[in-house]
Structures are given as C-alpha cells and as structure tokens.
Scaffold this motif. Structure first.
Motif, mmCIF file in Angstrom:
data_model
loop_
_atom_site.group_PDB
_atom_site.id
_atom_site.type_symbol
_atom_site.label_atom_id
_atom_site.label_comp_id
_atom_site.label_asym_id
_atom_site.label_seq_id
_atom_site.Cartn_x
_atom_site.Cartn_y
_atom_site.Cartn_z
ATOM 1 N N UNK A 193 0.732 -1.639 -0.166
ATOM 2 C CA UNK A 193 -0.247 -0.384 0.258
ATOM 3 C C UNK A 193 1.101 1.159 0.037
ATOM 4 N N UNK A 194 2.097 1.699 0.890
ATOM 5 C CA UNK A 194 3.470 2.812 1.005
ATOM 6 C C UNK A 194 3.359 2.795 -0.268
ATOM 7 N N UNK A 195 3.922 1.801 -0.870
ATOM 8 C CA UNK A 195 4.531 1.906 -2.307
ATOM 9 C C UNK A 195 3.679 2.684 -2.859
ATOM 10 N N UNK A 196 2.818 2.520 -3.204
ATOM 11 C CA UNK A 196 2.004 3.428 -4.629
ATOM 12 C C UNK A 196 1.476 4.287 -3.833
ATOM 13 N N UNK A 197 2.004 5.334 -2.407
ATOM 14 C CA UNK A 197 1.729 6.715 -2.955
ATOM 15 C C UNK A 197 3.334 7.395 -2.422
ATOM 16 N N UNK A 198 4.010 6.487 -2.196
ATOM 17 C CA UNK A 198 5.892 6.370 -1.462
ATOM 18 C C UNK A 198 6.332 7.663 -1.422
ATOM 19 N N UNK A 199 6.253 8.973 -3.471
ATOM 20 C CA UNK A 199 6.195 9.832 -3.241
ATOM 21 C C UNK A 199 5.747 11.290 -2.728
ATOM 22 N N UNK A 200 4.376 11.054 -2.484
ATOM 23 C CA UNK A 200 3.589 11.660 -1.443
ATOM 24 C C UNK A 200 3.911 11.561 0.083
ATOM 25 N N UNK A 201 4.755 10.264 0.372
ATOM 26 C CA UNK A 201 4.598 9.803 2.155
ATOM 27 C C UNK A 201 6.272 10.682 2.148
ATOM 28 N N UNK A 202 7.056 10.231 1.402
ATOM 29 C CA UNK A 202 8.515 10.316 1.714
ATOM 30 C C UNK A 202 8.178 12.063 2.071
ATOM 31 N N UNK A 203 7.906 12.917 0.995
ATOM 32 C CA UNK A 203 8.061 14.505 0.997
ATOM 33 C C UNK A 203 7.255 14.527 2.344
ATOM 34 N N UNK A 204 5.976 14.243 2.530
ATOM 35 C CA UNK A 204 5.793 15.188 3.764
ATOM 36 C C UNK A 204 5.061 14.684 5.395
ATOM 37 N N UNK A 205 5.757 13.741 5.712
ATOM 38 C CA UNK A 205 6.274 13.452 7.194
ATOM 39 C C UNK A 205 7.076 12.530 7.072
ATOM 40 N N UNK A 206 7.482 12.267 8.473
ATOM 41 C CA UNK A 206 9.173 10.465 8.080
ATOM 42 C C UNK A 206 8.236 9.724 7.976
ATOM 43 N N UNK A 207 8.887 8.960 7.018
ATOM 44 C CA UNK A 207 8.477 7.607 6.719
ATOM 45 C C UNK A 207 8.289 6.335 7.334
ATOM 46 N N UNK A 208 9.540 6.503 8.462
ATOM 47 C CA UNK A 208 8.971 5.447 8.839
ATOM 48 C C UNK A 208 8.131 5.582 10.638
ATOM 49 N N UNK A 209 7.613 6.616 10.588
ATOM 50 C CA UNK A 209 6.478 6.779 11.421
ATOM 51 C C UNK A 209 5.359 6.094 10.767
ATOM 52 N N UNK A 210 4.962 7.100 9.440
ATOM 53 C CA UNK A 210 4.125 6.280 8.676
ATOM 54 C C UNK A 210 3.934 5.416 8.677
ATOM 55 N N UNK A 211 4.667 4.107 8.790
ATOM 56 C CA UNK A 211 4.903 2.850 7.941
ATOM 57 C C UNK A 211 4.420 2.120 9.109
ATOM 58 N N UNK A 212 5.039 2.703 10.337
ATOM 59 C CA UNK A 212 4.449 1.921 11.985
ATOM 60 C C UNK A 212 2.861 2.037 12.386
ATOM 61 N N UNK A 213 2.235 3.490 12.116
ATOM 62 C CA UNK A 213 1.500 3.910 12.400
ATOM 63 C C UNK A 213 0.089 2.184 11.259
ATOM 64 N N UNK A 214 0.907 2.214 9.916
ATOM 65 C CA UNK A 214 -0.020 1.079 8.509
ATOM 66 C C UNK A 214 0.213 0.399 9.653
#
Length: 166
Positions: free
Chosen positions: A39-60
């Motif tokens: 799921x994260x791969x599809x939105x990686x560009x936006x995720x990596x620019x807007x917030x720390x990716x690890x925090x986002x992935x842990x939440x997911x």
C-alpha cells in the motif's frame, strides 16, 4: 528524498520486529508488513515528502494489525528441526518466562496489546500512542491499566495453579 527500496532495505528488519511484537507470530507479521509495504509503495512519493516515512509505516502496521481478520488455525509453533536435547540452565528459564509472557499477551484484546507494546517496547508517551491508536490519551491509560490488571490476574492464577500441582 530516500527511495522506497533504500527505505525497505534499511528499516525493513526493524519494521518486521515491530509487526512481530504486535501480533506475536513471525509469519503473520511478515504478511502484515507485506500488505502495508504494498500500500505504501503506491503513495511513496507523497509519503516521503510529507512526513517521516518510518512513523507513517509504523502507524500503517499498527492499523493493519488492529484490523487484521485472520486468526491462527492453531497454537503450534512450527520449527525447522526438532532439537535433540532441550536447553538447560538459565537460558531455558529465560526462554520459558519470555514464552509465558508472550502467551499472556496473546490473551489480551488487540488494542490493549498494542498499547503495551507501544508503551513498553517503543517507549512512546501516551499522547503519541493515542494518536497512533486513534483515541484520547486518557483512553490509552485505561487500556494500559486494564491490560496490566488482566496480566496480573492471569499470572497470579497461573502461579497458584502451579503451586497446587507441584
């Protein structure tokens, strides 16, 4: 900006450990992590620019675990080889206590288990746990209180039963 491949290579093992702590099953943790990363791969560009990716992935991972519908078919642990001789000494005692604690954690509702893992393994403060779980900080404290109370009760009952049998 870090690429998705670099992120998974660098943080994949830590994310898998986090998933394992949530569910207590390596294979289920791998499944959860795989679904989240897809799921994260599809939105990686936006995720990596807007917030720390690890925090986002842990939440997911946390949300995927809390909404996970499949249950284990049995409580058997599959191993590659059956050991010839059981371990002895302090290591065996440590493993037994750890396994007993994981078994007790498995009896908790998912949100309570998640709160304990986030609080005691990741050492997160209540407001951050509340944000991850999607509740108020006071509710986090209630979940932790009830989870610890349930663990104490079950552990006490288990120890009492051992005293009677041995």
């Amino acid at each position: 900006m870090i690429s998705f491949d670099e992120f998974v290579t660098a943080r994949g093992p830590a994310l898998l450990r986090f998933g394992y702590l949530m569910c207590g099953d390596r294979h289920l943790a791998e499944d959860i992590l795989q679904e989240v990363l897809a799921k994260v791969y599809r939105r990686w560009g936006r995720i990596a620019r807007t917030e720390p990716p690890e925090a986002y992935v842990r939440r997911a991972i946390l949300h995927q675990y809390l909404s996970w519908r499949r249950r284990r078919a049995s409580t058997e642990a599959v191993v590659a080889q059956v050991p010839e001789h059981p371990d002895s000494g302090l290591m065996a005692d440590h493993v037994a206590v750890r396994d007993e604690m994981w078994a007790l954690l498995d009896t908790l509702p998912r949100v309570q288990r998640a709160v304990l893992v986030l609080r005691y393994y990741l050492d997160l403060p209540d407001p951050e746990i509340a944000d991850l779980v999607g509740c108020a900080p006071a509710t986090v404290r209630v979940h932790a209180f009830r989870a610890l109370g349930a663990l104490r009760t079950r552990l006490s009952a288990h120890l009492t039963a051992e005293d009677r049998s041995g």
